[in-house]
Design a protein around this motif. Structure first.
Motif, PDB file in Angstrom:
ATOM      1  N   PHE A 273     -15.601  -4.407  -4.650  1.00 10.46           N
ATOM      2  CA  PHE A 273     -14.972  -4.426  -3.334  1.00 10.46           C
ATOM      3  C   PHE A 273     -15.229  -3.131  -2.567  1.00 10.46           C
ATOM      4  N   GLY A 274     -16.141  -2.298  -3.043  1.00  7.84           N
ATOM      5  CA  GLY A 274     -16.404  -1.021  -2.408  1.00  7.84           C
ATOM      6  C   GLY A 274     -15.417   0.041  -2.865  1.00  7.84           C
ATOM      7  N   THR A 275     -15.467   1.208  -2.230  1.00  9.79           N
ATOM      8  CA  THR A 275     -14.562   2.312  -2.551  1.00  9.79           C
ATOM      9  C   THR A 275     -13.855   2.773  -1.281  1.00  9.79           C
ATOM     10  N   ASP A 276     -12.780   3.525  -1.466  1.00 10.99           N
ATOM     11  CA  ASP A 276     -12.020   4.018  -0.317  1.00 10.99           C
ATOM     12  C   ASP A 276     -12.417   5.446   0.021  1.00 10.99           C
TER      13      ASP A 276
ATOM     14  N   PHE B 194     -11.502  -2.783  -5.834  1.00  9.18           N
ATOM     15  CA  PHE B 194     -11.235  -3.961  -6.668  1.00  9.18           C
ATOM     16  C   PHE B 194     -10.140  -3.654  -7.681  1.00  9.18           C
ATOM     17  N   SER B 195     -10.249  -2.521  -8.372  1.00 12.65           N
ATOM     18  CA  SER B 195      -9.232  -2.142  -9.353  1.00 12.65           C
ATOM     19  C   SER B 195      -7.874  -1.939  -8.686  1.00 12.65           C
ATOM     20  N   ARG B 196      -7.889  -1.282  -7.537  1.00 12.59           N
ATOM     21  CA  ARG B 196      -6.634  -1.034  -6.838  1.00 12.59           C
ATOM     22  C   ARG B 196      -6.018  -2.330  -6.311  1.00 12.59           C
ATOM     23  N   THR B 197      -6.860  -3.276  -5.912  1.00 11.34           N
ATOM     24  CA  THR B 197      -6.348  -4.539  -5.372  1.00 11.34           C
ATOM     25  C   THR B 197      -5.606  -5.337  -6.433  1.00 11.34           C
ATOM     26  N   ILE B 198      -6.187  -5.446  -7.622  1.00 10.13           N
ATOM     27  CA  ILE B 198      -5.518  -6.248  -8.659  1.00 10.13           C
ATOM     28  C   ILE B 198      -4.326  -5.495  -9.248  1.00 10.13           C
TER      29      ILE B 198
ATOM     30  N   PRO C 177       0.127   2.010  -5.066  1.00  6.79           N
ATOM     31  CA  PRO C 177      -0.785   0.981  -4.535  1.00  6.79           C
ATOM     32  C   PRO C 177      -0.113  -0.379  -4.397  1.00  6.79           C
ATOM     33  N   THR C 178       0.057  -0.814  -3.176  1.00 12.00           N
ATOM     34  CA  THR C 178       0.418  -2.196  -2.875  1.00 12.00           C
ATOM     35  C   THR C 178      -0.576  -2.679  -1.828  1.00 12.00           C
ATOM     36  N   TRP C 179      -0.610  -3.970  -1.607  1.00  6.00           N
ATOM     37  CA  TRP C 179      -1.548  -4.486  -0.606  1.00  6.00           C
ATOM     38  C   TRP C 179      -1.225  -3.937   0.777  1.00  6.00           C
ATOM     39  N   GLY C 180       0.055  -3.724   1.039  1.00 10.86           N
ATOM     40  CA  GLY C 180       0.446  -3.172   2.331  1.00 10.86           C
ATOM     41  C   GLY C 180      -0.005  -1.734   2.513  1.00 10.86           C
ATOM     42  N   THR C 181       0.192  -0.895   1.493  1.00 15.66           N
ATOM     43  CA  THR C 181      -0.226   0.502   1.604  1.00 15.66           C
ATOM     44  C   THR C 181      -1.746   0.628   1.665  1.00 15.66           C
ATOM     45  N   MET C 182      -2.471  -0.270   0.996  1.00 21.76           N
ATOM     46  CA  MET C 182      -3.931  -0.233   1.052  1.00 21.76           C
ATOM     47  C   MET C 182      -4.428  -0.567   2.458  1.00 21.76           C
TER      48      MET C 182
ATOM     49  N   PRO D 271      -7.712  -6.317   0.449  1.00 21.38           N
ATOM     50  CA  PRO D 271      -6.253  -6.462   0.272  1.00 21.38           C
ATOM     51  C   PRO D 271      -5.647  -7.439   1.268  1.00 21.38           C
ATOM     52  N   GLY D 272      -6.227  -7.523   2.476  1.00 19.38           N
ATOM     53  CA  GLY D 272      -5.744  -8.510   3.441  1.00 19.38           C
ATOM     54  C   GLY D 272      -5.967  -9.926   2.954  1.00 19.38           C
ATOM     55  N   LEU D 273      -7.142 -10.182   2.379  1.00 16.99           N
ATOM     56  CA  LEU D 273      -7.419 -11.507   1.815  1.00 16.99           C
ATOM     57  C   LEU D 273      -6.472 -11.825   0.662  1.00 16.99           C
ATOM     58  N   ALA D 274      -6.130 -10.816  -0.138  1.00 18.88           N
ATOM     59  CA  ALA D 274      -5.199 -11.036  -1.246  1.00 18.88           C
ATOM     60  C   ALA D 274      -3.841 -11.481  -0.717  1.00 18.88           C
ATOM     61  N   ILE D 275      -3.371 -10.837   0.351  1.00 19.43           N
ATOM     62  CA  ILE D 275      -2.091 -11.234   0.950  1.00 19.43           C
ATOM     63  C   ILE D 275      -2.184 -12.645   1.518  1.00 19.43           C
TER      64      ILE D 275
END
Length: 287
Positions: A67-70, A77-81, A234-239, A257-261
């Motif tokens: 998913f790329g890096t920040d 990807f790791s942060r999303t899951i 790390p939550t989807w909102g904070t990301m 993270p938007g797609l995850a939500i």
């Protein structure tokens, strides 16, 4: 022996009913997959969610970085899951708190006529405020933290469930079997739990799925506004909140993270609609 055979007959029937409703089956499948990814994140994630790698900052999605890096070189990807764990925890805990408060208020208001006016006015007053504004006010008053967000969202969405429980309780308390229980001297608390609450399981389950989705969206909104969970968590909102500074330069920071939500909320909505159709005898078609 007869009970065992009856349960073996009912189980395939329920599973068949679920599979016949494609929206319910698809929603359950998506939410199960997302939950498993979140729970098994320590085994699935290729990197630790907080591992920094400045030389690899803002890398686009690739075979190395799915998913790329920040901006700090952390694997999205790791942060999303991993973020799914806390996002789902906030949604589930807020729903549990909302259900506890809402069911209690709804039963009291619907069963006791003297308490109905007071409790109903409290519910109406809380619902007069927009959800996000009331949540912001509660978080600001209590101080931003994970526990505060859960409490705030639980309080915000409790009136939704309380109104449903109150309306159903007003009808059920006048039914003959409730009157018969009163005549037999059955304690009030037993009537409320055994005879009233048991008949409210279906609407409560349906509303709980919707509240779960609303709570996750509200948590993302609070984090995006900077009044929710701490940015270090790390939550989807904070990301999404962190990625807004890099929109156009590193869109993947907000897209994934938007797609995850979106997928989680959509699946919960599908489950809620499917459960409503499955549990409502007026909508359910017998096989």
């Amino acid at each position: 022996m007869a009970a065992a055979s009856a349960s073996s007959v009912d189980s395939p029937r329920i599973s068949t009913l679920i599979l016949q409703r494609k929206t319910l089956a698809i929603g359950l499948a998506i939410i199960v997959v997302i939950t498993l990814l979140a729970v098994l994140a320590p085994l699935i994630a290729p990197y630790a969610p907080g591992k920094l790698s400045i030389v690899n900052r803002l890398k686009p999605p690739s075979a190395t970085w799915f998913f790329g890096t920040d901006e700090f070189g952390r694997d999205i990807f790791s942060r999303t899951i991993y973020a799914g764990q806390l996002s789902l925890l906030v949604g589930a805990a807020a729903t549990a708190l909302a259900a506890t408060v809402g069911i209690t208020l709804g039963l009291v208001a619907g069963f006791f006529r003297k308490a109905d006016g007071i409790v109903s006015r409290i519910i109406d007053a809380m619902m007069a405020f927009p959800d996000i504004l009331l949540a912001i006010a509660l978080v600001a008053a209590l101080g931003p933290s994970l526990a505060t967000v859960i409490v705030a969202l639980g309080v915000v969405y409790a009136p939704r469930l309380a109104r449903v429980v109150r309306a159903s309780t007003l009808v059920i308390r006048e039914l003959p079997y409730v009157e018969a229980a009163r005549a037999l001297g059955v304690p009030t608390w037993r009537i409320m739990t055994r005879h009233v609450l048991r008949n409210l399981v279906s609407p409560i389950l349906v509303q709980a799925t919707f509240i779960f989705a609303y709570a996750m969206l509200a948590e993302a909104g609070l984090s995006f506004l900077g009044v929710g969970v701490s940015p270090e968590i790390p939550t989807w909102g904070t990301m999404i909140a962190a990625g807004r500074q890099y929109v156009g330069q590193a869109d993947w920071m907000t897209i994934f993270p938007g797609l995850a939500i979106i997928l989680t909320v959509l699946s919960l909505q599908l489950v809620g609609d499917g459960l409503r159709d499955l549990l409502d005898p007026r909508l359910r078609k017998d096989l």
